[in-house]
Design an enzyme around this catalytic site. Structure first.
Site, mmCIF file in Angstrom:
data_model
loop_
_atom_site.group_PDB
_atom_site.id
_atom_site.type_symbol
_atom_site.label_atom_id
_atom_site.label_comp_id
_atom_site.label_asym_id
_atom_site.label_seq_id
_atom_site.Cartn_x
_atom_site.Cartn_y
_atom_site.Cartn_z
ATOM 1 N N GLY A 208 4.657 0.333 -34.626
ATOM 2 C CA GLY A 208 5.240 -0.603 -33.732
ATOM 3 C C GLY A 208 4.785 -2.133 -34.070
ATOM 4 O O GLY A 208 4.054 -2.422 -35.203
ATOM 5 N N ASN A 209 4.976 -2.763 -33.154
ATOM 6 C CA ASN A 209 4.677 -4.068 -33.316
ATOM 7 C C ASN A 209 4.345 -4.992 -32.026
ATOM 8 O O ASN A 209 4.460 -4.237 -30.999
ATOM 9 C CB ASN A 209 5.950 -5.015 -34.276
ATOM 10 C CG ASN A 209 7.068 -5.285 -33.478
ATOM 11 O OD1 ASN A 209 7.186 -5.725 -32.031
ATOM 12 N ND2 ASN A 209 8.046 -4.728 -33.840
ATOM 13 N N ARG A 210 3.866 -6.164 -31.920
ATOM 14 C CA ARG A 210 3.488 -6.466 -30.533
ATOM 15 C C ARG A 210 4.510 -7.330 -29.587
ATOM 16 O O ARG A 210 4.163 -7.747 -28.644
ATOM 17 C CB ARG A 210 2.450 -7.543 -30.840
ATOM 18 C CG ARG A 210 1.303 -6.828 -31.325
ATOM 19 C CD ARG A 210 0.009 -7.786 -31.707
ATOM 20 N NE ARG A 210 -0.412 -8.493 -30.521
ATOM 21 C CZ ARG A 210 -1.314 -9.696 -30.581
ATOM 22 N NH1 ARG A 210 -1.638 -9.933 -31.709
ATOM 23 N NH2 ARG A 210 -1.365 -10.155 -29.415
#
Ligand code: CTP
Length: 404
Positions: A208-210
């Site tokens: 995932g990413n932030r």
């Protein structure tokens, strides 16, 4: 400074009890609220509740306090009128200019932005009479929010719920922040994507990413406040913005399908989502067991924005976002210009990202950006709220929409 004057109209539906929370939200955030219920609204929530919480007199009739000419004064003095819930009956009266009580009179005398938050059973919302009344009101510039989907009064579910009062209050604040400017996206259909995609390795783990989705939600809220019909395709679990159709997705492939589908009817698409460029080549059906080392093969995801550009409807405005850091090959803006040309969208919102603690970092409530346009224009948006940035992005989109 004078406190913004809001008229809260309450029509006779069970959701009147939720308008009590809306009243609290509005008064606690510094608004001067005058509640104008209909007679039938008082069968759900009594006048003492409205009077105590607003600190102002409450009447349903034009025949009380006649010397102050309330049927004209209340509407004329308002900075915003919001009716929650707006029933089918109230909207029918408003569409036809009937004025048989204080609320309907107020709707005729108000010259400020007007928001109606309908709540009713799905059948009533979908009835051709209601559809026609909603269309008439929207054509006049009234912001008629789409009801939320979910549990209705009885055991049934469907479209017709009043949106979350806290979200209606946020939408009212966005409208008030625009002052007397009329809602300029009324009748326009737009799509916004938000959040970071999750690319699953197995049923438990994902890459995932932030991205928090906050900027995308601010864009959706701002568009809804300006009267647009908004589809928000999101990976985030933030509360649904009022009046917005929310489509929840997880992976880049899900997001692509949902965005491309919604875009076929949209006049503008804003890709605020952080779409993962890669996904694991395989998604395991069962949880992966621990091994000494692990190599994961990644394959490229489709570029949704590029596909939107390829499938663009005539006149459709496409907006991308680019979080950049400068490097040896160029500055943030140089990378932004190159990306704008590569992607082929109309506008690219370029913002600098940095390490934790950077003012425009992930998950925060502030943002700053430069919006680059395909025609060479460039607009700096100074550090401010994500809501303010969203308003400026829509200002730039509005000037590029096909005039009506
Ligand atoms: N985007 C997209 N589909 C992807 C990746 C990105 O639609 N698979 C969109 C994003 O939503 C954003 C814009 O494209 O609006 C730019 O995203 P970014 O990740 O900066 O673009 P990339 O083409 O992936 O460029 P980079 O090589 O810098 O990662």
């Amino acid at each position: 400074m004078d406190r913004p004057r809001v008229v809260l109209g309450v029509a006779g539906g069970i959701a009147a009890y939720k308008a009590v929370e809306l009243l609290r939200q509005l008064t606690e955030s510094g608004h001067d609220v005058r509640v104008v219920p209909t007679e039938s609204a008082l069968t759900f929530v009594g006048a003492p509740t409205w009077a105590a919480l607003s600190g102002q007199p409450v009447s349903t009739s034009v025949w009380d306090d006649v010397a102050s000419v309330p049927h004209v004064k209340i509407g004329q003095g308002a900075d915003l009128v919001v009716v929650a819930p707006a029933t089918a009956d109230l909207m029918a009266k408003a569409a036809h200019g009937l004025a048989d009580d204080l609320l309907t009179n107020t709707l005729l005398t108000a010259r400020c932005p007007v928001v109606l938050a309908p709540a009713m059973h799905t059948e009533m919302w979908e009835h051709p009479a209601t559809r026609a009344n909603v269309a008439t009101l929207r054509a006049r510039g009234v912001v008629v929010l789409e009801p939320a989907v979910g549990r209705l009064t009885g055991a049934d579910s469907g479209k017709g719920r009043l949106p979350d009062p806290a979200e209606i209050a946020l939408l009212c604040r966005r409208l008030l922040a625009r002052g007397a400017q009329p809602p300029d996206l009324v009748g326009r259909r737009v799509v916004v994507s938000a959040g970071g995609t999750r690319e699953h390795l197995d049923p438990v783990r994902f890459l995932g990413n932030r991205s928090s989705g906050k900027q995308g939600y601010a864009l959706a809220r701002s568009a809804a406040a300006r009267g647009a019909e908004v589809v928000l395709v999101t990976t985030s679990a933030l509360p649904d913005p009022a009046g917005v159709e929310v489509v929840r997705v997880t992976s880049a492939l899900d997001l692509r399908d949902a965005v491309l589908k919604a875009a076929t009817e949209a006049e503008a698409v804003v890709m605020a989502a952080a779409v993962a460029d890669y996904r694991p080549a395989q998604r395991l059906a069962a949880k992966r067991k621990k091994t000494a080392t692990l190599t994961v093969e990644l394959v490229q995801n489709p570029d949704v924005l590029a596909e939107l550009v390829a499938a663009r409807r005539p006149g459709q405005v496409l907006v991308g976002f680019a979080a950049e850091t400068g490097d040896a090959d160029g500055t943030v803006l140089e990378h932004g210009r190159a990306k704008l040309a590569r992607k082929g969208c109309d506008l690219l919102v370029v913002n600098e990202v940095g390490e934790d603690g950077h003012p425009t970092g992930f998950e925060g409530d502030a943002n700053a950006a430069t919006v680059l346009a395909a025609d060479g224009a460039s607009t700096d948006i100074p550090l401010g709220s994500k809501d303010a940035l969203a308003d400026t992005v829509w200002d730039l989109v509005v000037t590029r929409l096909t005039p009506r």
